[in-house]
Design a protein around this motif. Structure first.
Motif, PDB file in Angstrom:
ATOM      1  N   LEU A 272      41.330  32.043  25.366  1.00 48.77           N
ATOM      2  CA  LEU A 272      40.152  32.164  24.614  1.00 48.77           C
ATOM      3  C   LEU A 272      40.537  32.096  23.306  1.00 48.77           C
ATOM      4  CD1 LEU A 272      38.348  35.195  26.479  1.00 48.77           C
ATOM      5  CD2 LEU A 272      37.621  32.801  26.356  1.00 48.77           C
ATOM      6  N   GLY A 273      41.690  32.279  22.814  1.00 53.15           N
ATOM      7  CA  GLY A 273      42.291  32.176  21.358  1.00 53.15           C
ATOM      8  C   GLY A 273      41.789  33.398  20.556  1.00 53.15           C
ATOM      9  N   HIS A 274      42.087  34.336  21.146  1.00 55.13           N
ATOM     10  CA  HIS A 274      41.552  35.860  20.592  1.00 55.13           C
ATOM     11  C   HIS A 274      43.230  36.395  20.084  1.00 55.13           C
ATOM     12  CE1 HIS A 274      38.093  37.101  23.572  1.00 55.13           C
ATOM     13  NE2 HIS A 274      37.743  36.538  22.483  1.00 55.13           N
ATOM     14  N   ALA A 275      43.251  36.696  18.639  1.00 53.51           N
ATOM     15  CA  ALA A 275      44.276  37.188  18.180  1.00 53.51           C
ATOM     16  C   ALA A 275      44.745  38.397  18.563  1.00 53.51           C
ATOM     17  CB  ALA A 275      44.101  37.015  16.639  1.00 53.51           C
ATOM     18  N   ASP A 276      44.013  39.014  19.035  1.00 56.31           N
ATOM     19  CA  ASP A 276      44.346  40.640  19.529  1.00 56.31           C
ATOM     20  C   ASP A 276      43.665  40.924  20.836  1.00 56.31           C
ATOM     21  OD1 ASP A 276      44.202  43.526  19.767  1.00 56.31           O
ATOM     22  OD2 ASP A 276      44.602  43.567  17.572  1.00 56.31           O
ATOM     23  N   ILE A 277      44.533  41.558  21.573  1.00 56.82           N
ATOM     24  CA  ILE A 277      44.148  41.845  23.126  1.00 56.82           C
ATOM     25  C   ILE A 277      42.891  42.754  23.138  1.00 56.82           C
ATOM     26  CG2 ILE A 277      45.654  43.627  23.142  1.00 56.82           C
ATOM     27  CD1 ILE A 277      45.019  41.345  26.038  1.00 56.82           C
ATOM     28  N   SER A 278      42.813  43.573  22.089  1.00 63.77           N
ATOM     29  CA  SER A 278      41.639  44.496  21.795  1.00 63.77           C
ATOM     30  C   SER A 278      40.126  43.675  22.175  1.00 63.77           C
ATOM     31  CB  SER A 278      41.738  45.378  20.601  1.00 63.77           C
ATOM     32  OG  SER A 278      41.448  44.422  19.587  1.00 63.77           O
ATOM     33  N   THR A 279      40.059  42.479  21.498  1.00 61.83           N
ATOM     34  CA  THR A 279      38.986  41.689  21.651  1.00 61.83           C
ATOM     35  C   THR A 279      38.607  41.141  23.109  1.00 61.83           C
ATOM     36  OG1 THR A 279      39.662  40.880  19.507  1.00 61.83           O
ATOM     37  CG2 THR A 279      37.910  39.547  20.623  1.00 61.83           C
ATOM     38  N   THR A 280      39.757  40.926  23.791  1.00 67.61           N
ATOM     39  CA  THR A 280      39.747  40.440  25.215  1.00 67.61           C
ATOM     40  C   THR A 280      39.263  41.469  26.000  1.00 67.61           C
ATOM     41  OG1 THR A 280      41.472  38.823  24.638  1.00 67.61           O
ATOM     42  CG2 THR A 280      40.779  38.681  26.844  1.00 67.61           C
ATOM     43  N   GLN A 281      39.649  42.863  25.731  1.00 72.54           N
ATOM     44  CA  GLN A 281      39.407  43.859  26.576  1.00 72.54           C
ATOM     45  C   GLN A 281      37.765  44.246  26.650  1.00 72.54           C
ATOM     46  OE1 GLN A 281      41.691  46.948  24.554  1.00 72.54           O
ATOM     47  NE2 GLN A 281      43.549  46.382  25.885  1.00 72.54           N
ATOM     48  N   ILE A 282      37.062  43.423  26.167  1.00 69.29           N
ATOM     49  CA  ILE A 282      35.503  43.576  26.529  1.00 69.29           C
ATOM     50  C   ILE A 282      35.338  43.280  27.816  1.00 69.29           C
ATOM     51  CG2 ILE A 282      34.724  43.300  24.095  1.00 69.29           C
ATOM     52  CD1 ILE A 282      34.188  40.343  24.783  1.00 69.29           C
ATOM     53  N   TYR A 283      36.273  42.507  28.503  1.00 67.99           N
ATOM     54  CA  TYR A 283      36.128  42.127  29.747  1.00 67.99           C
ATOM     55  C   TYR A 283      36.761  42.849  30.976  1.00 67.99           C
ATOM     56  CZ  TYR A 283      34.948  37.805  27.622  1.00 67.99           C
ATOM     57  OH  TYR A 283      34.417  36.687  26.998  1.00 67.99           O
ATOM     58  N   THR A 284      37.420  44.150  30.392  1.00 68.46           N
ATOM     59  CA  THR A 284      37.821  45.000  31.351  1.00 68.46           C
ATOM     60  C   THR A 284      37.064  45.766  32.329  1.00 68.46           C
ATOM     61  OG1 THR A 284      37.734  46.936  29.729  1.00 68.46           O
ATOM     62  CG2 THR A 284      39.744  46.029  29.784  1.00 68.46           C
ATOM     63  N   HIS A 285      35.678  45.687  32.197  1.00 69.85           N
ATOM     64  CA  HIS A 285      34.848  46.235  33.256  1.00 69.85           C
ATOM     65  C   HIS A 285      35.010  45.199  34.478  1.00 69.85           C
ATOM     66  CE1 HIS A 285      32.595  42.605  31.682  1.00 69.85           C
ATOM     67  NE2 HIS A 285      31.824  42.569  32.596  1.00 69.85           N
ATOM     68  N   VAL A 286      35.381  43.898  34.268  1.00 66.70           N
ATOM     69  CA  VAL A 286      35.659  43.137  35.520  1.00 66.70           C
ATOM     70  C   VAL A 286      36.858  43.391  36.058  1.00 66.70           C
ATOM     71  CG1 VAL A 286      36.013  40.764  36.400  1.00 66.70           C
ATOM     72  CG2 VAL A 286      34.456  41.195  34.307  1.00 66.70           C
ATOM     73  N   LEU A 287      38.139  43.919  35.476  1.00 70.31           N
ATOM     74  CA  LEU A 287      39.260  44.161  35.903  1.00 70.31           C
ATOM     75  C   LEU A 287      38.891  45.585  36.630  1.00 70.31           C
ATOM     76  CD1 LEU A 287      41.699  43.708  33.153  1.00 70.31           C
ATOM     77  CD2 LEU A 287      41.289  42.343  35.209  1.00 70.31           C
ATOM     78  N   ASP A 288      38.138  46.567  36.110  1.00 66.50           N
ATOM     79  CA  ASP A 288      37.790  47.906  36.608  1.00 66.50           C
ATOM     80  C   ASP A 288      37.214  47.639  38.311  1.00 66.50           C
ATOM     81  OD1 ASP A 288      38.882  49.027  34.508  1.00 66.50           O
ATOM     82  OD2 ASP A 288      37.033  49.406  33.600  1.00 66.50           O
ATOM     83  N   GLU A 289      36.082  46.540  38.089  1.00 65.21           N
ATOM     84  CA  GLU A 289      35.255  46.358  39.496  1.00 65.21           C
ATOM     85  C   GLU A 289      36.536  45.774  40.398  1.00 65.21           C
ATOM     86  OE1 GLU A 289      32.437  43.569  38.264  1.00 65.21           O
ATOM     87  OE2 GLU A 289      31.319  45.015  37.169  1.00 65.21           O
ATOM     88  N   ARG A 290      37.229  44.831  39.857  1.00 67.56           N
ATOM     89  CA  ARG A 290      38.264  44.190  40.828  1.00 67.56           C
ATOM     90  C   ARG A 290      39.109  45.298  41.352  1.00 67.56           C
ATOM     91  NH1 ARG A 290      41.526  39.995  38.130  1.00 67.56           N
ATOM     92  NH2 ARG A 290      43.422  41.370  38.142  1.00 67.56           N
TER      93      ARG A 290
END
Length: 308
Positions: A272-290
């Motif tokens: 995605l080209g996110h400079a910081d992992i914290s930006t990508t962490q908006i998707y952690t709900h997907v990981l939680d479900e998985r």
């Protein structure tokens, strides 16, 4: 001191009736809490009392945005008391505003994306010629690219036509902040782009055009609003509401579906080209479900519970 404060807001700042009613409600609620908890009125509250009040609101389930509005009213009130010489300090000074939870990004289900791709492919392959046929092929290429790469729409419109002359399964893109990253190019996306360019090249002006997706004059890239409009129109033709679909929604679908199928969060961050992992962490709900599904499917106790 609540009444003098409201009079000042009305006379000096021209606050509307609804605004004054909102201030009154918030301040009287805080005053009631202070009198019950400390035996003192709101105007005598300490910082610890204000912090306790906000914690109580949070415990009642009040949204962070509503808590922030209450704190804003308190700040205005105590600044008024300081300006009037009633207090020599502002107890809200050390209090940080409640952080609003980041909204989960909109994304499409895999079924919705499949419908979108199937419709785009059918319309691009339909017999026809002229501007409408070229537009249908362009829309298919855009959908295939956005979903296969996770590109921002601004990155997609800036792609060079020379991209299609490369045999590699990846290409380099310069994203936000001038940072470069590798982006995968699927065979389906490449084929869609080649089909579009072949139709576009029927216009002699396209031969020397450096842009993969040029505008009507071939002098600049196509406007992203044009592509967004065509995408929404395509979605409407396959039952997807306009509010649910945009180029950015396809970028979110790219990330979400990767994570749902086992991709690592760091890999998605890079794609995605996110400079910081914290930006990508908006998707952690997907990981939680998985993770929940994984434990439910494979943990011995979960299996025993299902048997009973």
């Amino acid at each position: 001191m609540i009444e003098p404060f409201l009079e000042m807001m009305s006379a000096e700042r021209g606050a509307a009736a609804n605004t004054l009613a909102s201030y009154r409600h918030d301040l009287e609620d805080a005053d009631g809490y202070m009198r019950t908890r400390t035996g003192r009125p709101l105007q005598q509250a300490a910082s610890a009392d204000v912090a306790s009040y906000l914690r109580a609101l949070s415990g009642e389930g009040l949204a962070a945005s509503s808590q922030a509005r209450r704190l804003s009213a308190l700040r205005q009130f105590f600044r008024f008391l300081y300006a009037e010489g009633v207090r020599g300090d502002d107890p809200t000074g050390p209090i940080a505003s409640p952080k609003k939870a980041r909204a989960l990004p909109k994304h499409l289900s895999t079924d919705a994306v499949s419908r979108l791709l199937e419709r785009a492919r059918a319309e691009a392959d339909a017999d026809g010629a002229g501007a409408n046929a070229v537009r249908a092929k362009r829309t298919r290429a855009v959908v295939e690219l956005l979903y296969a790469t996770g590109l921002r729409i601004s990155e997609l419109t800036g792609l060079p036509a020379a991209l299609l002359g490369r045999a590699e399964p990846f290409f380099t893109i310069r994203g936000k902040g001038g940072k470069e990253r590798l982006v995968p190019l699927s065979e389906a996306a490449r084929a869609a782009c080649l089909d579009y360019r072949q139709a576009l090249d029927a216009d002699p002006r396209a031969v020397d055009c450096p842009f993969l997706f040029p505008n009507e004059t071939f002098g600049a890239p196509v406007a992203r609003q044009v592509l967004a409009r065509d995408l929404k129109a395509l979605g409407a033709r396959c039952g997807i509401a306009a509010a649910q679909l945009s180029p950015h929604v396809l970028r979110h679908a790219f990330a979400t579906h990767l994570l749902q199928n086992g991709a690592d969060l760091r890999v998605v961050q890079q794609l995605l080209g996110h400079a910081d992992i914290s930006t990508t962490q908006i998707y952690t709900h997907v990981l939680d479900e998985r993770l929940h599904a994984l434990v439910s499917a494979h943990h011995p106790l979960a299996a025993a519970t299902r048997r009973h």
